[in-house]
Design a protein around this motif. Structure first.
Motif, PDB file in Angstrom:
ATOM      1  N   TRP A   1      32.540 -32.261  -2.763  1.00  0.00           N
ATOM      2  CA  TRP A   1      33.763 -32.579  -3.504  1.00  0.00           C
ATOM      3  C   TRP A   1      34.953 -32.918  -2.612  1.00  0.00           C
ATOM      4  CZ3 TRP A   1      36.147 -32.730  -8.376  1.00  0.00           C
ATOM      5  CH2 TRP A   1      35.264 -32.754  -9.451  1.00  0.00           C
ATOM      6  N   ARG A   2      34.793 -32.803  -1.317  1.00  0.00           N
ATOM      7  CA  ARG A   2      35.945 -32.897  -0.421  1.00  0.00           C
ATOM      8  C   ARG A   2      36.715 -34.207  -0.560  1.00  0.00           C
ATOM      9  NH1 ARG A   2      36.935 -28.149   1.180  1.00  0.00           N
ATOM     10  NH2 ARG A   2      34.875 -27.897   2.117  1.00  0.00           N
ATOM     11  N   ALA A   3      36.029 -35.302  -0.825  1.00  0.00           N
ATOM     12  CA  ALA A   3      36.695 -36.610  -0.878  1.00  0.00           C
ATOM     13  C   ALA A   3      37.192 -36.987  -2.270  1.00  0.00           C
ATOM     14  CB  ALA A   3      35.756 -37.697  -0.354  1.00  0.00           C
ATOM     15  N   VAL A   4      36.985 -36.114  -3.273  1.00  0.00           N
ATOM     16  CA  VAL A   4      37.510 -36.392  -4.608  1.00  0.00           C
ATOM     17  C   VAL A   4      39.034 -36.287  -4.566  1.00  0.00           C
ATOM     18  CG1 VAL A   4      37.581 -35.607  -7.006  1.00  0.00           C
ATOM     19  CG2 VAL A   4      35.411 -35.571  -5.736  1.00  0.00           C
ATOM     20  N   ARG A   5      39.702 -37.232  -5.241  1.00  0.00           N
ATOM     21  CA  ARG A   5      41.160 -37.311  -5.149  1.00  0.00           C
ATOM     22  C   ARG A   5      41.821 -36.927  -6.471  1.00  0.00           C
ATOM     23  NH1 ARG A   5      39.048 -41.992  -4.127  1.00  0.00           N
ATOM     24  NH2 ARG A   5      40.251 -43.104  -5.722  1.00  0.00           N
ATOM     25  N   PRO A   6      43.042 -36.415  -6.413  1.00  0.00           N
ATOM     26  CA  PRO A   6      43.783 -36.150  -7.645  1.00  0.00           C
ATOM     27  C   PRO A   6      44.185 -37.443  -8.332  1.00  0.00           C
ATOM     28  CG  PRO A   6      45.172 -35.741  -5.730  1.00  0.00           C
ATOM     29  CD  PRO A   6      43.793 -36.011  -5.202  1.00  0.00           C
ATOM     30  N   ALA A   7      44.202 -37.433  -9.658  1.00  0.00           N
ATOM     31  CA  ALA A   7      44.638 -38.594 -10.447  1.00  0.00           C
ATOM     32  C   ALA A   7      46.160 -38.534 -10.553  1.00  0.00           C
ATOM     33  CB  ALA A   7      43.991 -38.572 -11.821  1.00  0.00           C
ATOM     34  N   THR A   8      46.831 -39.186  -9.641  1.00  0.00           N
ATOM     35  CA  THR A   8      48.273 -39.013  -9.513  1.00  0.00           C
ATOM     36  C   THR A   8      49.048 -39.459 -10.743  1.00  0.00           C
ATOM     37  OG1 THR A   8      48.404 -41.137  -8.357  1.00  0.00           O
ATOM     38  CG2 THR A   8      48.213 -39.157  -7.001  1.00  0.00           C
ATOM     39  N   GLN A   9      48.586 -40.507 -11.416  1.00  0.00           N
ATOM     40  CA  GLN A   9      49.287 -40.969 -12.610  1.00  0.00           C
ATOM     41  C   GLN A   9      49.159 -39.963 -13.751  1.00  0.00           C
ATOM     42  OE1 GLN A   9      47.351 -44.976 -12.582  1.00  0.00           O
ATOM     43  NE2 GLN A   9      49.420 -45.708 -12.957  1.00  0.00           N
ATOM     44  N   MET A  10      47.973 -39.359 -13.872  1.00  0.00           N
ATOM     45  CA  MET A  10      47.774 -38.365 -14.913  1.00  0.00           C
ATOM     46  C   MET A  10      48.573 -37.105 -14.615  1.00  0.00           C
ATOM     47  SD  MET A  10      46.230 -38.215 -17.771  1.00  0.00           S
ATOM     48  CE  MET A  10      46.676 -36.886 -18.888  1.00  0.00           C
ATOM     49  N   ILE A  11      48.648 -36.731 -13.370  1.00  0.00           N
ATOM     50  CA  ILE A  11      49.445 -35.570 -12.980  1.00  0.00           C
ATOM     51  C   ILE A  11      50.918 -35.829 -13.252  1.00  0.00           C
ATOM     52  CG2 ILE A  11      50.205 -34.208 -10.990  1.00  0.00           C
ATOM     53  CD1 ILE A  11      47.315 -34.549  -9.907  1.00  0.00           C
ATOM     54  N   ASP A  12      51.357 -37.055 -12.989  1.00  0.00           N
ATOM     55  CA  ASP A  12      52.739 -37.422 -13.306  1.00  0.00           C
ATOM     56  C   ASP A  12      52.991 -37.311 -14.800  1.00  0.00           C
ATOM     57  OD1 ASP A  12      55.386 -38.711 -12.620  1.00  0.00           O
ATOM     58  OD2 ASP A  12      54.574 -40.245 -13.950  1.00  0.00           O
ATOM     59  N   LEU A  13      52.024 -37.728 -15.601  1.00  0.00           N
ATOM     60  CA  LEU A  13      52.162 -37.620 -17.047  1.00  0.00           C
ATOM     61  C   LEU A  13      52.264 -36.165 -17.485  1.00  0.00           C
ATOM     62  CD1 LEU A  13      52.182 -38.704 -19.909  1.00  0.00           C
ATOM     63  CD2 LEU A  13      49.692 -38.681 -19.850  1.00  0.00           C
ATOM     64  N   ALA A  14      51.459 -35.292 -16.878  1.00  0.00           N
ATOM     65  CA  ALA A  14      51.525 -33.872 -17.226  1.00  0.00           C
ATOM     66  C   ALA A  14      52.918 -33.325 -16.940  1.00  0.00           C
ATOM     67  CB  ALA A  14      50.475 -33.099 -16.441  1.00  0.00           C
ATOM     68  N   ARG A  15      53.483 -33.728 -15.826  1.00  0.00           N
ATOM     69  CA  ARG A  15      54.841 -33.282 -15.501  1.00  0.00           C
ATOM     70  C   ARG A  15      55.852 -33.833 -16.504  1.00  0.00           C
ATOM     71  NH1 ARG A  15      53.254 -34.334  -9.717  1.00  0.00           N
ATOM     72  NH2 ARG A  15      52.907 -32.284  -8.790  1.00  0.00           N
ATOM     73  N   THR A  16      55.642 -35.074 -16.937  1.00  0.00           N
ATOM     74  CA  THR A  16      56.526 -35.681 -17.920  1.00  0.00           C
ATOM     75  C   THR A  16      56.451 -34.933 -19.251  1.00  0.00           C
ATOM     76  OG1 THR A  16      56.305 -37.858 -16.898  1.00  0.00           O
ATOM     77  CG2 THR A  16      57.025 -37.806 -19.192  1.00  0.00           C
ATOM     78  N   ALA A  17      55.221 -34.596 -19.669  1.00  0.00           N
ATOM     79  CA  ALA A  17      55.052 -33.842 -20.902  1.00  0.00           C
ATOM     80  C   ALA A  17      55.722 -32.483 -20.807  1.00  0.00           C
ATOM     81  CB  ALA A  17      53.565 -33.684 -21.209  1.00  0.00           C
ATOM     82  N   CYS A  18      55.584 -31.853 -19.659  1.00  0.00           N
ATOM     83  CA  CYS A  18      56.210 -30.556 -19.437  1.00  0.00           C
ATOM     84  C   CYS A  18      57.725 -30.675 -19.513  1.00  0.00           C
ATOM     85  CB  CYS A  18      55.779 -30.023 -18.074  1.00  0.00           C
ATOM     86  SG  CYS A  18      56.463 -28.421 -17.638  1.00  0.00           S
ATOM     87  N   ALA A  19      58.274 -31.716 -18.911  1.00  0.00           N
ATOM     88  CA  ALA A  19      59.721 -31.922 -18.932  1.00  0.00           C
ATOM     89  C   ALA A  19      60.237 -32.161 -20.334  1.00  0.00           C
ATOM     90  CB  ALA A  19      60.082 -33.110 -18.033  1.00  0.00           C
ATOM     91  N   ALA A  20      59.382 -32.732 -21.185  1.00  0.00           N
ATOM     92  CA  ALA A  20      59.762 -33.000 -22.567  1.00  0.00           C
ATOM     93  C   ALA A  20      59.663 -31.760 -23.442  1.00  0.00           C
ATOM     94  CB  ALA A  20      58.893 -34.115 -23.140  1.00  0.00           C
ATOM     95  N   GLY A  21      59.151 -30.669 -22.882  1.00  0.00           N
ATOM     96  CA  GLY A  21      59.086 -29.418 -23.619  1.00  0.00           C
ATOM     97  C   GLY A  21      57.717 -29.023 -24.120  1.00  0.00           C
ATOM     98  N   MET A  22      56.678 -29.783 -23.752  1.00  0.00           N
ATOM     99  CA  MET A  22      55.327 -29.451 -24.186  1.00  0.00           C
ATOM    100  C   MET A  22      54.722 -28.381 -23.285  1.00  0.00           C
ATOM    101  SD  MET A  22      53.818 -33.283 -24.970  1.00  0.00           S
ATOM    102  CE  MET A  22      52.282 -32.722 -25.703  1.00  0.00           C
ATOM    103  N   LYS A  23      53.937 -27.477 -23.872  1.00  0.00           N
ATOM    104  CA  LYS A  23      53.148 -26.540 -23.094  1.00  0.00           C
ATOM    105  C   LYS A  23      51.931 -27.283 -22.531  1.00  0.00           C
ATOM    106  CE  LYS A  23      54.190 -22.182 -25.468  1.00  0.00           C
ATOM    107  NZ  LYS A  23      53.585 -21.020 -26.180  1.00  0.00           N
ATOM    108  N   LEU A  24      51.474 -26.854 -21.362  1.00  0.00           N
ATOM    109  CA  LEU A  24      50.334 -27.492 -20.720  1.00  0.00           C
ATOM    110  C   LEU A  24      49.196 -26.485 -20.566  1.00  0.00           C
ATOM    111  CD1 LEU A  24      52.008 -29.505 -17.809  1.00  0.00           C
ATOM    112  CD2 LEU A  24      51.608 -30.220 -20.177  1.00  0.00           C
TER     113      LEU A  24
END
Length: 219
Positions: free
Chosen positions: A89-112
């Protein structure tokens, strides 16, 4: 930050294939580096009868990762079983756009919530490896719950931990088989089978009403 009422109160995300990219490529490259057939990893976990049994035991916490490493290395014909999961699994990468979306949802007041069929966290922790663990208010991990998707029980536990009714939740997973149990609880689902970060991001933006402005309490 927008103060209007959001149609959803919680965003529930799968891990592999939603918060990560390049899984197959990483596994195939690792197989070639180990001198194995390119599809050996997928075969050992998904097609070999004993390999499938071992992986299911790993998912539900019936087997520790280090023991799984040892037994699965034997199926693959490898002498070195040390941190087998981590090496693959070492070379598997984070999905940066999806992570950005999670942060956006959190900022909007959604629980994650993270709702994941895990594959052990010791010695290799895929969630910290990809830097996603701290994003979430709630972690519903099959290893801890001793039940895995698509068993309806794990979805019910996610709702209980969130304290949010299903009708006010949005769930993103890359496996269509994992969606019907969520739908049965009133949860809106998004299948992110390909191009997960782009498909899910557009779907959640459309459904949630989240805005990309304001400061976030999320890391």
């Amino acid at each position: 930050m927008s103060r209007h009422r959001l149609p959803y109160q919680a965003l529930i995300l799968d891990f592999g294939g939603v918060l990560t990219v390049g899984i197959r490529e990483a596994h195939e490259a690792w197989c070639m580096a180990e001198g194995l057939p390119v599809g050996a990893w997928e075969w050992a976990l998904g097609q070999h009868p004993e390999g499938r049994r071992l992986y299911r035991a790993l998912e539900t916490g019936a087997m520790a990762q280090h023991e799984w490493n040892r037994r699965t290395a034997r199926i693959l014909g490898l002498e070195d079983h040390h941190d087998l999961m981590g090496r693959a699994w070492r070379a598997v990468r984070p999905a940066t756009q999806m992570i950005d979306l999670a942060r956006t949802a959190c900022a909007a007041g959604m629980k994650l919530a993270l709702l994941s069929n895990s594959f052990g966290t010791d010695p290799f922790n895929p969630y910290t490896h990809c830097g996603v663990w701290e994003l979430f208010d709630v972690h519903v991990i099959s290893e801890r719950e001793q039940v895995a998707k698509p068993d309806p029980l794990i979805y019910q536990r996610a709702l209980e931990h969130l304290g949010v009714p299903g009708q006010q939740c949005l769930f993103v997973d890359d496996n269509e088989a994992n969606l019907p149990p969520a739908q049965a609880l009133g949860i809106t689902t998004v299948c992110a089978a390909t191009e997960a970060e782009t498909v899910a991001m557009r779907s959640v933006d459309r459904h949630s009403g989240c805005r990309r402005e304001g400061r976030s309490r999320c890391r």
